[in-house]
Design a protein around this motif. Sequence first.
Motif, short mmCIF file in Angstrom:
data_model
loop_
_atom_site.label_atom_id
_atom_site.label_comp_id
_atom_site.label_asym_id
_atom_site.label_seq_id
_atom_site.Cartn_x
_atom_site.Cartn_y
_atom_site.Cartn_z
N ALA A 83 0.38 16.11 4.99
CA ALA A 83 0.84 15.21 3.93
C ALA A 83 1.90 14.25 4.47
CB ALA A 83 1.40 16.01 2.77
N GLU A 84 2.80 14.79 5.27
CA GLU A 84 3.86 13.92 5.79
C GLU A 84 3.29 12.89 6.75
OE1 GLU A 84 6.61 16.83 7.12
OE2 GLU A 84 7.51 17.02 5.13
N ASN A 85 2.30 13.30 7.55
CA ASN A 85 1.69 12.33 8.46
C ASN A 85 0.92 11.25 7.72
OD1 ASN A 85 2.68 13.65 10.65
ND2 ASN A 85 0.81 14.82 11.06
N SER A 86 0.32 11.64 6.58
CA SER A 86 -0.52 10.68 5.87
C SER A 86 0.31 9.59 5.20
CB SER A 86 -1.38 11.38 4.84
OG SER A 86 -0.60 11.76 3.73
N ARG A 87 1.62 9.77 5.13
CA ARG A 87 2.44 8.72 4.52
C ARG A 87 2.38 7.43 5.31
NH1 ARG A 87 7.34 12.72 2.95
NH2 ARG A 87 6.16 13.79 1.34
N GLY A 88 2.14 7.55 6.60
CA GLY A 88 2.03 6.35 7.43
C GLY A 88 0.85 5.48 7.08
N LEU A 89 -0.10 6.02 6.29
CA LEU A 89 -1.29 5.24 5.95
C LEU A 89 -1.03 4.21 4.87
CD1 LEU A 89 -4.17 7.86 5.93
CD2 LEU A 89 -4.13 5.75 7.19
N TRP A 90 -0.26 4.58 3.86
CA TRP A 90 -0.09 3.62 2.77
C TRP A 90 1.09 2.69 2.97
CZ3 TRP A 90 4.56 3.90 0.37
CH2 TRP A 90 5.24 5.13 0.36
N GLN A 91 2.02 3.06 3.86
CA GLN A 91 3.22 2.24 3.99
C GLN A 91 2.94 0.78 4.41
OE1 GLN A 91 5.32 5.10 6.25
NE2 GLN A 91 6.41 5.91 4.49
N PRO A 92 2.04 0.56 5.39
CA PRO A 92 1.74 -0.84 5.74
C PRO A 92 1.15 -1.62 4.56
CG PRO A 92 0.79 0.64 7.35
CD PRO A 92 1.34 1.48 6.28
N PHE A 93 0.36 -0.94 3.75
CA PHE A 93 -0.25 -1.63 2.60
C PHE A 93 0.80 -2.03 1.58
CE2 PHE A 93 -4.14 0.59 3.99
CZ PHE A 93 -4.94 -0.53 4.07
N THR A 94 1.75 -1.14 1.37
CA THR A 94 2.81 -1.46 0.42
C THR A 94 3.65 -2.62 0.96
OG1 THR A 94 2.82 0.85 -0.15
CG2 THR A 94 4.63 -0.46 -0.98
N ALA A 95 3.83 -2.65 2.28
CA ALA A 95 4.58 -3.74 2.86
C ALA A 95 3.85 -5.07 2.67
CB ALA A 95 4.81 -3.48 4.35
N LEU A 96 2.52 -5.03 2.76
CA LEU A 96 1.74 -6.26 2.68
C LEU A 96 1.47 -6.68 1.24
CD1 LEU A 96 0.05 -8.41 4.18
CD2 LEU A 96 -1.88 -6.84 4.03
N LEU A 97 0.98 -5.73 0.44
CA LEU A 97 0.52 -6.07 -0.91
C LEU A 97 1.51 -5.68 -1.99
CD1 LEU A 97 -3.14 -4.84 -0.42
CD2 LEU A 97 -2.41 -7.20 -0.49
N GLY A 98 2.57 -4.99 -1.63
CA GLY A 98 3.55 -4.59 -2.63
C GLY A 98 3.04 -3.45 -3.50
N ASP A 99 3.90 -2.94 -4.33
CA ASP A 99 3.49 -1.88 -5.25
C ASP A 99 3.84 -2.36 -6.65
OD1 ASP A 99 2.55 0.41 -6.25
OD2 ASP A 99 4.09 1.73 -5.42
N ALA A 100 2.93 -3.17 -7.21
CA ALA A 100 3.24 -3.84 -8.46
C ALA A 100 2.91 -2.95 -9.64
CB ALA A 100 2.47 -5.15 -8.54
N ILE A 101 3.84 -2.05 -9.95
CA ILE A 101 3.56 -1.09 -11.01
C ILE A 101 3.61 -1.75 -12.38
CG2 ILE A 101 5.98 -0.34 -11.10
CD1 ILE A 101 4.85 2.45 -11.67
N SER A 102 4.42 -2.81 -12.50
CA SER A 102 4.61 -3.39 -13.83
C SER A 102 3.61 -4.52 -14.12
CB SER A 102 6.03 -3.93 -13.93
OG SER A 102 6.27 -4.80 -12.86
N ILE A 103 2.58 -4.62 -13.28
CA ILE A 103 1.65 -5.73 -13.47
C ILE A 103 0.85 -5.55 -14.76
CG2 ILE A 103 -0.34 -4.76 -12.25
CD1 ILE A 103 -0.22 -7.66 -10.80
N ASP A 104 0.57 -6.67 -15.42
CA ASP A 104 -0.06 -6.62 -16.72
C ASP A 104 -1.50 -7.11 -16.62
OD1 ASP A 104 -0.08 -6.15 -19.43
OD2 ASP A 104 0.35 -8.25 -19.88
N VAL A 105 -2.46 -6.19 -16.67
CA VAL A 105 -3.86 -6.58 -16.54
C VAL A 105 -4.67 -5.96 -17.67
CG1 VAL A 105 -3.90 -7.01 -14.07
CG2 VAL A 105 -4.18 -4.69 -14.91
#
Lengths: 326, 68
Positions: A83-105
């Motif tokens: 689990a700790e190793n897998s954190r490296g997978l999403w971090q680049p995506f969050t850096a690129l695309l952000g984590d827009a939790i409040s987006i209204d769709v």
Amino acid sequence: MAMAAALRREGKRLAPLISSQQPINTTLRSSLISPEQSSIGGARSISTQIVRNRMKSVKNIQKITKAMKMVAASKLRAVQTRAENSRGLWQPFTALLGDAISIDVKKNVVITVSSDKGLCGGINSTSVKISRALSRLNSGPEKETKYVILGEKAKAQLIRDSKNDIALSLTELQKNPLNYTQISVLADDILKNVEYDALRIVFNKFHSVVQFIPTVSTVLSPEVVEREAETGGRLGELDAYEIEGGETKSEILQNLSEFQFSCVMFNAVLENACSEQGARMSAMDSSSRNAGDMLDRLTLTYNRTRQASITTELIEIISGASALTG
Amino acid sequence: MASTGAVPFWRAAGMTYITYSNICANLVRNCLKEPHKTEVLSREKVHFSLSKWVDGKAQKPTLRSDDH
């Protein structure tokens, strides 16, 4: 697994006993005070059979919970590093695309990650609670929220009040050790079966053995990403990146968001599995402790009763003897 | 990223990037030498059951599994 079933059986058998613990104790105590009441049928000593039986079953339950704790601890160690190793997978995506939790769709899909098995504290109810809150938060005219459920436990809870909003349910994930291929096939199935503008993945992030943080990861559909980037919304910085090769931006974004989803899912499932084992460990630890406390209380009652019956017998013998001599 | 030429073709075949990358990853895994190959291939096992829901009722679950 067999252990859990055995525990459940024991639990069912004992449930009335445990819940009626107080009455039993009071009857025992009252019979201590007035032993002559129970010796109506000619029986002189008070029966300690019930207490002895309960002591035996509590001891068995304690053994089972202790064993389950051990199993959870060893499983936790295996899954924690992954689990700790897998954190490296999403971090680049969050850096690129952000984590827009409040987006209204318009089309929201809430993916609730839970476990298939119980006896692991409140982690499943937490994910369900967060999922419900998310769906309420994103409800409105012309909007729709669907649930995709991973694991039996969240399904059992969500079926009660929002069964019409469930789009998919997936179970039996943990038959083999979790791996990326499995989760990516699963993510692929989810993508093919739901229409979405935003996928909101709810899971328990593993923090420590006793701390799990309910977390929401948001994956946007490529159209929404493009729209947000163009209008300079939350993803305005994306346009600063240059795209190499002959592909159009929308193609790249589609590939990227699909891959992001499977990576985020992989991490979410692993984190949740890790939290599950941690929660099970602490739950089983406290239940072993409770069983120990219960056993102490029962032993005390048992010894007191035994002592009382001995005292009664002695008094009877002595008074009988003194009546003969006197 | 996917090679430029291939993208339209697998998209047209109804594949997602996930499927495509999985096929590629499997190819790479098959290129490994023994004993790593069997180890890696036995690790990546797929098993889960999926059921769609229509009008608040679960349909018959379909099992996705490698090991039959």
